[in-house]
Motif scaffolding. Structure first.
Motif, PDB file in Angstrom:
ATOM      1  N   MET A 293       0.906  -1.365   0.073  1.00  0.00           N
ATOM      2  CA  MET A 293      -0.017  -0.114   0.083  1.00  0.00           C
ATOM      3  C   MET A 293       0.937   1.190   0.180  1.00  0.00           C
ATOM      4  O   MET A 293       1.917   1.459   0.553  1.00  0.00           O
ATOM      5  CB  MET A 293      -0.892   0.056   1.354  1.00  0.00           C
ATOM      6  CG  MET A 293      -2.031  -1.082   1.151  1.00  0.00           C
ATOM      7  SD  MET A 293      -3.136  -1.003   2.632  1.00  0.00           S
ATOM      8  CE  MET A 293      -4.419  -0.107   1.845  1.00  0.00           C
ATOM      9  N   THR A 294       0.554   2.252  -0.822  1.00  0.00           N
ATOM     10  CA  THR A 294       1.161   3.564  -0.870  1.00  0.00           C
ATOM     11  C   THR A 294       0.392   4.523   0.023  1.00  0.00           C
ATOM     12  O   THR A 294      -0.647   4.431   0.770  1.00  0.00           O
ATOM     13  CB  THR A 294       1.312   4.154  -2.424  1.00  0.00           C
ATOM     14  OG1 THR A 294      -0.088   4.269  -2.666  1.00  0.00           O
ATOM     15  CG2 THR A 294       1.905   3.122  -3.185  1.00  0.00           C
ATOM     16  N   ILE A 295       1.220   5.564   0.360  1.00  0.00           N
ATOM     17  CA  ILE A 295       0.577   6.732   1.031  1.00  0.00           C
ATOM     18  C   ILE A 295      -0.775   7.419   0.309  1.00  0.00           C
ATOM     19  O   ILE A 295      -1.541   7.517   1.124  1.00  0.00           O
ATOM     20  CB  ILE A 295       1.863   7.820   0.964  1.00  0.00           C
ATOM     21  CG1 ILE A 295       1.274   8.846   2.151  1.00  0.00           C
ATOM     22  CG2 ILE A 295       1.965   8.577  -0.290  1.00  0.00           C
ATOM     23  CD1 ILE A 295       1.053   8.387   3.432  1.00  0.00           C
ATOM     24  N   HIS A 296      -1.090   7.036  -0.667  1.00  0.00           N
ATOM     25  CA  HIS A 296      -2.319   7.550  -1.546  1.00  0.00           C
ATOM     26  C   HIS A 296      -3.356   6.603  -1.026  1.00  0.00           C
ATOM     27  O   HIS A 296      -4.632   7.123  -0.948  1.00  0.00           O
ATOM     28  CB  HIS A 296      -1.995   7.519  -2.958  1.00  0.00           C
ATOM     29  CG  HIS A 296      -1.233   8.482  -3.645  1.00  0.00           C
ATOM     30  ND1 HIS A 296      -1.163   9.700  -3.422  1.00  0.00           N
ATOM     31  CD2 HIS A 296       0.012   8.002  -4.092  1.00  0.00           C
ATOM     32  CE1 HIS A 296      -0.168  10.197  -3.942  1.00  0.00           C
ATOM     33  NE2 HIS A 296       0.660   9.525  -4.565  1.00  0.00           N
ATOM     34  N   ASP A 297      -2.983   5.365  -0.726  1.00  0.00           N
ATOM     35  CA  ASP A 297      -4.150   4.798  -0.057  1.00  0.00           C
ATOM     36  C   ASP A 297      -4.632   5.079   1.313  1.00  0.00           C
ATOM     37  O   ASP A 297      -5.637   4.653   1.853  1.00  0.00           O
ATOM     38  CB  ASP A 297      -3.827   3.194   0.131  1.00  0.00           C
ATOM     39  CG  ASP A 297      -3.221   2.488  -1.231  1.00  0.00           C
ATOM     40  OD1 ASP A 297      -3.858   3.029  -2.449  1.00  0.00           O
ATOM     41  OD2 ASP A 297      -2.411   1.659  -1.401  1.00  0.00           O
ATOM     42  N   TYR A 298      -3.594   5.839   1.889  1.00  0.00           N
ATOM     43  CA  TYR A 298      -4.032   6.170   3.309  1.00  0.00           C
ATOM     44  C   TYR A 298      -4.476   7.420   3.669  1.00  0.00           C
ATOM     45  O   TYR A 298      -4.777   8.183   4.591  1.00  0.00           O
ATOM     46  CB  TYR A 298      -2.590   6.060   4.250  1.00  0.00           C
ATOM     47  CG  TYR A 298      -2.383   4.772   4.536  1.00  0.00           C
ATOM     48  CD1 TYR A 298      -3.069   3.716   5.309  1.00  0.00           C
ATOM     49  CD2 TYR A 298      -1.204   3.960   3.746  1.00  0.00           C
ATOM     50  CE1 TYR A 298      -2.637   2.569   5.571  1.00  0.00           C
ATOM     51  CE2 TYR A 298      -1.014   2.768   3.994  1.00  0.00           C
ATOM     52  CZ  TYR A 298      -1.575   1.959   4.931  1.00  0.00           C
ATOM     53  OH  TYR A 298      -1.353   0.574   5.029  1.00  0.00           O
ATOM     54  N   LEU A 299      -4.302   8.296   2.387  1.00  0.00           N
ATOM     55  CA  LEU A 299      -4.528   9.824   2.564  1.00  0.00           C
ATOM     56  C   LEU A 299      -6.001  10.165   2.551  1.00  0.00           C
ATOM     57  O   LEU A 299      -6.334  10.969   3.747  1.00  0.00           O
ATOM     58  CB  LEU A 299      -4.533  10.473   0.993  1.00  0.00           C
ATOM     59  CG  LEU A 299      -4.182  11.902   1.013  1.00  0.00           C
ATOM     60  CD1 LEU A 299      -3.022  12.295   1.893  1.00  0.00           C
ATOM     61  CD2 LEU A 299      -3.848  12.379  -0.360  1.00  0.00           C
ATOM     62  N   VAL A 300      -7.089   9.550   1.972  1.00  0.00           N
ATOM     63  CA  VAL A 300      -8.380  10.026   2.635  1.00  0.00           C
ATOM     64  C   VAL A 300      -8.796   9.502   3.791  1.00  0.00           C
ATOM     65  O   VAL A 300      -9.448  10.191   4.742  1.00  0.00           O
ATOM     66  CB  VAL A 300      -9.266   9.173   1.285  1.00  0.00           C
ATOM     67  CG1 VAL A 300     -10.788   9.368   1.883  1.00  0.00           C
ATOM     68  CG2 VAL A 300      -9.262   9.865  -0.057  1.00  0.00           C
ATOM     69  N   PRO A 301      -8.435   8.157   4.399  1.00  0.00           N
ATOM     70  CA  PRO A 301      -8.773   7.863   5.695  1.00  0.00           C
ATOM     71  C   PRO A 301      -8.297   8.791   6.620  1.00  0.00           C
ATOM     72  O   PRO A 301      -8.650   9.276   7.605  1.00  0.00           O
ATOM     73  CB  PRO A 301      -8.299   6.476   5.848  1.00  0.00           C
ATOM     74  CG  PRO A 301      -8.129   5.726   4.513  1.00  0.00           C
ATOM     75  CD  PRO A 301      -7.833   6.903   3.443  1.00  0.00           C
ATOM     76  N   LEU A 302      -6.802   9.204   6.515  1.00  0.00           N
ATOM     77  CA  LEU A 302      -6.237  10.152   7.382  1.00  0.00           C
ATOM     78  C   LEU A 302      -6.903  11.659   7.279  1.00  0.00           C
ATOM     79  O   LEU A 302      -6.908  12.358   8.373  1.00  0.00           O
ATOM     80  CB  LEU A 302      -4.644  10.282   6.930  1.00  0.00           C
ATOM     81  CG  LEU A 302      -3.920  10.993   7.677  1.00  0.00           C
ATOM     82  CD1 LEU A 302      -3.665  10.517   9.004  1.00  0.00           C
ATOM     83  CD2 LEU A 302      -2.336  11.315   7.306  1.00  0.00           C
ATOM     84  N   ALA A 303      -7.224  11.981   5.944  1.00  0.00           N
ATOM     85  CA  ALA A 303      -8.014  13.370   5.961  1.00  0.00           C
ATOM     86  C   ALA A 303      -9.140  13.183   6.816  1.00  0.00           C
ATOM     87  O   ALA A 303      -9.811  14.272   7.428  1.00  0.00           O
ATOM     88  CB  ALA A 303      -8.224  13.430   4.289  1.00  0.00           C
TER      89      ALA A 303
END
Length: 122
Positions: A1-11
């Motif tokens: 998984m890349t950082i882009h996969d975590y971007l929306v959940p983190l936001a």
């Protein structure tokens, strides 16, 4: 998984933090943060603060769960649609409940001591 996969959940998680902080402040009695409510005019300010804080905390929790849901959904469009629909219903339903609770609190305002004299002069 890349950082882009975590971007929306983190936001989603980061955007829930101000709501949760507001819930804590309102629970501690700062009802003036909610649309300028005047605690001195409320018949039971502690009960009103608790109700509003619960609604705010539930909204923050729904947003945190939405972030977890987006992580679960990944790139699957049907799962994303389920998460978005659930978020729309939960957050908007809680917003309506919050608006109704604020309206009920304002309707229960007691009159100030000087208000009777001002209304008699008119």
């Amino acid at each position: 998984m890349t950082i882009h996969d975590y971007l929306v959940p983190l936001a989603m998680a980061v955007s829930a933090v101000p709501i949760l902080v507001s819930a804590v402040l309102v629970a501690r009695g700062h009802v003036h943060l909610i649309n300028g409510l005047d605690a001195s005019r409320l018949p039971d300010p502690a009960r009103t603060a608790a109700t509003l804080a619960r609604l705010l905390a539930a909204t923050g929790a729904a947003m945190l769960l939405g972030g977890a849901g987006f992580h679960w959904a990944g790139a699957d469009e049907s799962r994303i649609a389920v998460v978005v629909t659930a978020l729309l219903l939960a957050v908007n339903g809680l917003a309506v409940a919050l608006i109704l609770a604020i309206g009920a609190a304002r309707r229960s305002y007691r009159e100030r001591r000087g208000d009777e004299q001002r209304t008699q002069r008119r």
